[in-house]
Design a protein around this motif. Structure first.
Motif, PDB file in Angstrom:
ATOM      1  N   GLU A 184      -2.167   9.484  -7.848  1.00 54.78           N
ATOM      2  CA  GLU A 184      -0.867   9.333  -8.508  1.00 54.78           C
ATOM      3  C   GLU A 184       0.252   9.171  -7.480  1.00 54.78           C
ATOM      4  O   GLU A 184       1.095   8.268  -7.608  1.00 54.78           O
ATOM      5  CB  GLU A 184      -0.579  10.540  -9.408  1.00 54.78           C
ATOM      6  N   ASN A 185       0.275  10.013  -6.451  1.00 51.76           N
ATOM      7  CA  ASN A 185       1.320   9.911  -5.427  1.00 51.76           C
ATOM      8  C   ASN A 185       1.178   8.622  -4.627  1.00 51.76           C
ATOM      9  O   ASN A 185       2.174   7.994  -4.265  1.00 51.76           O
ATOM     10  CB  ASN A 185       1.289  11.124  -4.506  1.00 51.76           C
ATOM     11  N   GLU A 186      -0.051   8.238  -4.358  1.00 52.02           N
ATOM     12  CA  GLU A 186      -0.278   6.989  -3.635  1.00 52.02           C
ATOM     13  C   GLU A 186       0.224   5.798  -4.457  1.00 52.02           C
ATOM     14  O   GLU A 186       0.936   4.930  -3.944  1.00 52.02           O
ATOM     15  CB  GLU A 186      -1.767   6.832  -3.318  1.00 52.02           C
ATOM     16  N   THR A 187      -0.115   5.769  -5.729  1.00 56.21           N
ATOM     17  CA  THR A 187       0.320   4.676  -6.605  1.00 56.21           C
ATOM     18  C   THR A 187       1.834   4.640  -6.735  1.00 56.21           C
ATOM     19  O   THR A 187       2.446   3.565  -6.686  1.00 56.21           O
ATOM     20  CB  THR A 187      -0.333   4.806  -7.994  1.00 56.21           C
ATOM     21  N   ILE A 195       0.845  -1.184   0.000  1.00 52.87           N
ATOM     22  CA  ILE A 195       0.000   0.000   0.000  1.00 52.87           C
ATOM     23  C   ILE A 195       0.886   1.241   0.000  1.00 52.87           C
ATOM     24  O   ILE A 195       2.105   1.142   0.063  1.00 52.87           O
ATOM     25  CB  ILE A 195      -0.977   0.004   1.200  1.00 52.87           C
ATOM     26  N   GLY A 196       0.272   2.397  -0.059  1.00 56.65           N
ATOM     27  CA  GLY A 196       1.005   3.655  -0.157  1.00 56.65           C
ATOM     28  C   GLY A 196       1.493   4.182   1.165  1.00 56.65           C
ATOM     29  O   GLY A 196       1.205   5.333   1.530  1.00 56.65           O
ATOM     30  N   ASN A 203      -2.867   3.726 -13.982  1.00 53.97           N
ATOM     31  CA  ASN A 203      -2.179   3.144 -15.125  1.00 53.97           C
ATOM     32  C   ASN A 203      -1.059   4.046 -15.632  1.00 53.97           C
ATOM     33  O   ASN A 203       0.006   3.566 -16.039  1.00 53.97           O
ATOM     34  CB  ASN A 203      -3.181   2.843 -16.232  1.00 53.97           C
ATOM     35  N   ALA A 204      -1.270   5.356 -15.614  1.00 55.26           N
ATOM     36  CA  ALA A 204      -0.243   6.303 -16.067  1.00 55.26           C
ATOM     37  C   ALA A 204       1.005   6.219 -15.190  1.00 55.26           C
ATOM     38  O   ALA A 204       2.132   6.241 -15.690  1.00 55.26           O
ATOM     39  CB  ALA A 204      -0.805   7.722 -16.079  1.00 55.26           C
ATOM     40  N   VAL A 205       0.826   6.097 -13.888  1.00 55.51           N
ATOM     41  CA  VAL A 205       1.974   5.958 -12.978  1.00 55.51           C
ATOM     42  C   VAL A 205       2.609   4.583 -13.152  1.00 55.51           C
ATOM     43  O   VAL A 205       3.841   4.452 -13.194  1.00 55.51           O
ATOM     44  CB  VAL A 205       1.545   6.187 -11.509  1.00 55.51           C
ATOM     45  N   TYR A 206       1.797   3.558 -13.272  1.00 52.52           N
ATOM     46  CA  TYR A 206       2.283   2.189 -13.486  1.00 52.52           C
ATOM     47  C   TYR A 206       3.208   2.142 -14.698  1.00 52.52           C
ATOM     48  O   TYR A 206       4.239   1.458 -14.680  1.00 52.52           O
ATOM     49  CB  TYR A 206       1.069   1.275 -13.663  1.00 52.52           C
TER      50      TYR A 206
END
Length: 127
Positions: free
Chosen positions: A48-51, A33-34, A89-92
Motif C-alpha cells: 500500500e505504501n509503495e503504491t 516506482i516507489g 487497487n484499493a490505493v489506486y
C-alpha cells in the motif's frame, strides 16, 4: 512539438528517458516506482505504501506538465505478484474517481527495476 517534462518531486531519470513527454495536448509518463525523493529511498515496507508513493510520483509529473489526474485516460500497472492486486487497487482508488477512472491494464511481470513490486505509467489528454 515535443516538450520534455521534469520535476524534482519525482525520481530523476537514471537513463536515456524522460519523466514525461508532452506532444500537443497529450502527456506520456515513464513508468514510476516507489522511490520517495524526499527520503532518497525506496518505499517497500508495504504494498500500500509503495503504491501510494508510485502514484504520488505519477501525480507529480502529471501536475508538472500542467495536467490533472482527471486528464489521465490510460494507466498501465506492472506488478510482481498478482496476489497484491486488490491491495494495489484499493490505493489506486484513492487517486482516481471510479466514475471517471482511466482505462488500464494490470500485468504481472517476472521482475521490475530495483526489485520493486509495482510500476505505473499513464497518458493523459487535455481537451
Amino acid at each position: 512539438m515535443k516538450k520534455i517534462i521534469y520535476t524534482d518531486k519525482a525520481p530523476a531519470p537514471i537513463g536515456p528517458y524522460s519523466q514525461g513527454v508532452v506532444n500537443g495536448n497529450i502527456l506520456y509518463t515513464s513508468g514510476q516506482i516507489g522511490f520517495d525523493v524526499a527520503k532518497n529511498d525506496l518505499v517497500l515496507d508495504t504494498i500500500e505504501n509503495e503504491t501510494r508513493t508510485v502514484l504520488n510520483n505519477v501525480k507529480a509529473i502529471v501536475t508538472a506538465a500542467g495536467f490533472t489526474l482527471e486528464d489521465v485516460v490510460k494507466a498501465t500497472i506492472f506488478i510482481s505478484n498478482m496476489d497484491d492486486f486488490a491491495r494495489i487497487n484499493a490505493v489506486y482508488a484513492d487517486f482516481f474517481n471510479e466514475a471517471t477512472a482511466p482505462a488500464r491494464e494490470c500485468v504481472q511481470v517476472a521482475k521490475l527495476p530495483r526489485n520493486v513490486n509495482v510500476e505505473i505509467s499513464v497518458f493523459a489528454i487535455k481537451n
